[in-house]
Design an enzyme around this catalytic site. Sequence first.
Site, PDB file in Angstrom:
ATOM      1  N   GLY A 259       0.906  -0.829  -0.198  1.00  0.00           N
ATOM      2  CA  GLY A 259      -0.062  -0.203  -0.165  1.00  0.00           C
ATOM      3  C   GLY A 259       0.787   1.141   0.070  1.00  0.00           C
TER       4      GLY A 259
ATOM      5  NE  ARG B  30      -5.392  -2.328  -4.685  1.00  0.00           N
ATOM      6  CZ  ARG B  30      -5.649  -2.783  -3.950  1.00  0.00           C
ATOM      7  NH1 ARG B  30      -5.678  -4.485  -4.789  1.00  0.00           N
ATOM      8  NH2 ARG B  30      -5.521  -3.651  -2.212  1.00  0.00           N
TER       9      ARG B  30
ATOM     10  CG  ASP C  89      -2.723   7.800  18.263  1.00  0.00           C
ATOM     11  OD1 ASP C  89      -2.934   8.734  17.331  1.00  0.00           O
ATOM     12  OD2 ASP C  89      -3.363   6.695  17.238  1.00  0.00           O
TER      13      ASP C  89
ATOM     14  CE  LYS D  41      -6.233   8.216  16.008  1.00  0.00           C
ATOM     15  NZ  LYS D  41      -6.165   8.302  14.509  1.00  0.00           N
TER      16      LYS D  41
ATOM     17  CB  ALA E 148      -0.819   9.690   3.526  1.00  0.00           C
ATOM     18  CD1 TRP E 149      -1.106   6.391   7.905  1.00  0.00           C
ATOM     19  CD2 TRP E 149       0.997   6.228   8.759  1.00  0.00           C
ATOM     20  NE1 TRP E 149      -0.650   7.383   9.211  1.00  0.00           N
ATOM     21  CE2 TRP E 149       0.157   6.778  10.262  1.00  0.00           C
ATOM     22  CE3 TRP E 149       1.967   5.443   8.949  1.00  0.00           C
ATOM     23  CZ2 TRP E 149       1.664   7.186  10.837  1.00  0.00           C
ATOM     24  CZ3 TRP E 149       3.254   5.972  10.175  1.00  0.00           C
ATOM     25  CH2 TRP E 149       2.666   6.625  10.872  1.00  0.00           C
ATOM     26  N   GLY E 150       1.557   4.009   4.151  1.00  0.00           N
ATOM     27  CA  GLY E 150       2.692   3.193   4.042  1.00  0.00           C
ATOM     28  C   GLY E 150       3.484   3.175   3.435  1.00  0.00           C
TER      29      GLY E 150
ATOM     30  CB  SER F 123       2.634   8.903  14.302  1.00  0.00           C
ATOM     31  OG  SER F 123       1.667   7.588  14.188  1.00  0.00           O
TER      32      SER F 123
ATOM     33  CB  VAL G 136      -9.363   7.934   4.548  1.00  0.00           C
ATOM     34  CG1 VAL G 136      -9.975   6.867   5.609  1.00  0.00           C
ATOM     35  CG2 VAL G 136      -9.559   6.762   3.185  1.00  0.00           C
TER      36      VAL G 136
END
Length: 338
Positions: free
Chosen positions: A7, A33, A249, A196, A10-12, A143, A284
Amino acid sequence: MRICVLGAGAWGTAMAMAAAAGGAAHEVRLWARDPAQAAAMAQARENTRYLRGIALPPALHVVSGAVADAVADADLLILGAPMSALRSTLQALQALPSPAAPLAWLCKGVEPAHAEGAQGLLAHEVQAQVAPQLRCGVLSGPSFAQEVARGQPTALVAASPDAALRALLVQAFHGPSLRVYANEDIVGVEVGGAVKNVLAIATGLADGLQLGLNARAALITRGLAEMTRFGLALGARPETFMGLSGLGDLVLTATGDLSRNRRVGLLLAEGRTLAQAVESLGHVAEGVYCARTVVQRARHLGVDMPIAEGVVAVLDGRLAPADAVRLLMEREPGAELG
C-alpha cells in the site's frame, strides 16, 4: 531484514521510508496497487500524491505487479491499506501457496458489520475470521504520516500477542527518529486507534464553534473515559489507554492541525455538509466511517458513550453541532470516574 510494505498511500509510504532510512541494513520494498503510480514514484523518487516534496530514501524500492511476487521472500509484511481493504488483503495473503511472513497493519478503525445483527469488528477480529493462520499485529500510536516521512521524532507501539512478532517490529522500525515500544494488548491498542478518530471529530466541532480551551480539555478527558470503558468491555487492559495508542494518539488527533478527523469537525461546525467536508479532505477520515459502528457495538455491550453518540447524530444530520454540545452539557451529573 527484508520488509515489504503493501500500500503506497501516505501511511504505507511513510513507514516504508522510516524502515529504509532507520540506519539498519533493511531491504525495503513498497508495493503499489497501481503500476502507473509505482512507475511515477520510482522515477520522481517521491510520492507526489500524498507526501509531495519528501524524497524517498535510496534504499527504498517501489514495485507493483502480483502481490505474491512482492511478498515472496519477505521476512516482515506491513499492510498500509485502509480499514475498508483489510479483509480482502488478508484473504489474498491467506490464499498464497506458501505461508506469508508475519505482518502488521497500520489501519485504525472498526470494520462495518457485514450481516444484519452482526457487530463491527476490530482489525485483529477480522484477521481471526479470514486469516487465522497468519502471525499478526498492529503498529499504532500518535503519528502523522508527513512527520514520520520527514524523519521527525515519533513514538509508536507495536502490539501483538506474539512476542517474537513484537520484537521483529521493534527491530524493523526502531531508529534515531522513531521509537517503537512493545505491548501485548492488541485489543486496547486497536480500540484507542479507532475511538480517538471519533473523538477528534467531536473536538473539531467544539473548536469550530469556538467553545474555548476549557471545552477542548473537557472533551478530550471525558472522551478518554469513553474510550477506556469501551476497551475494558472488549477485554483490554486499563493501562493501555494511558499510553501512546490511547491518551497519546487522542491528544494528537484531537488537537493537531494535520488531523483529518479534527478537520471534519471544524468543517461541519462551519456549516458544511458531511459530503462537502469529506470531499475537501482528499484523504480517508476513518472516524467518519467507523463512528456509527463504534456506537452500535458500544450499545450492544451496554457501554455509555455520549460524546461518540453526539458525533454520530451530527454526522447523520439528526443534530446541529451546537445542539449536540447543548445535550452533552444538559446530561445529569455523575461521578467523574464512572
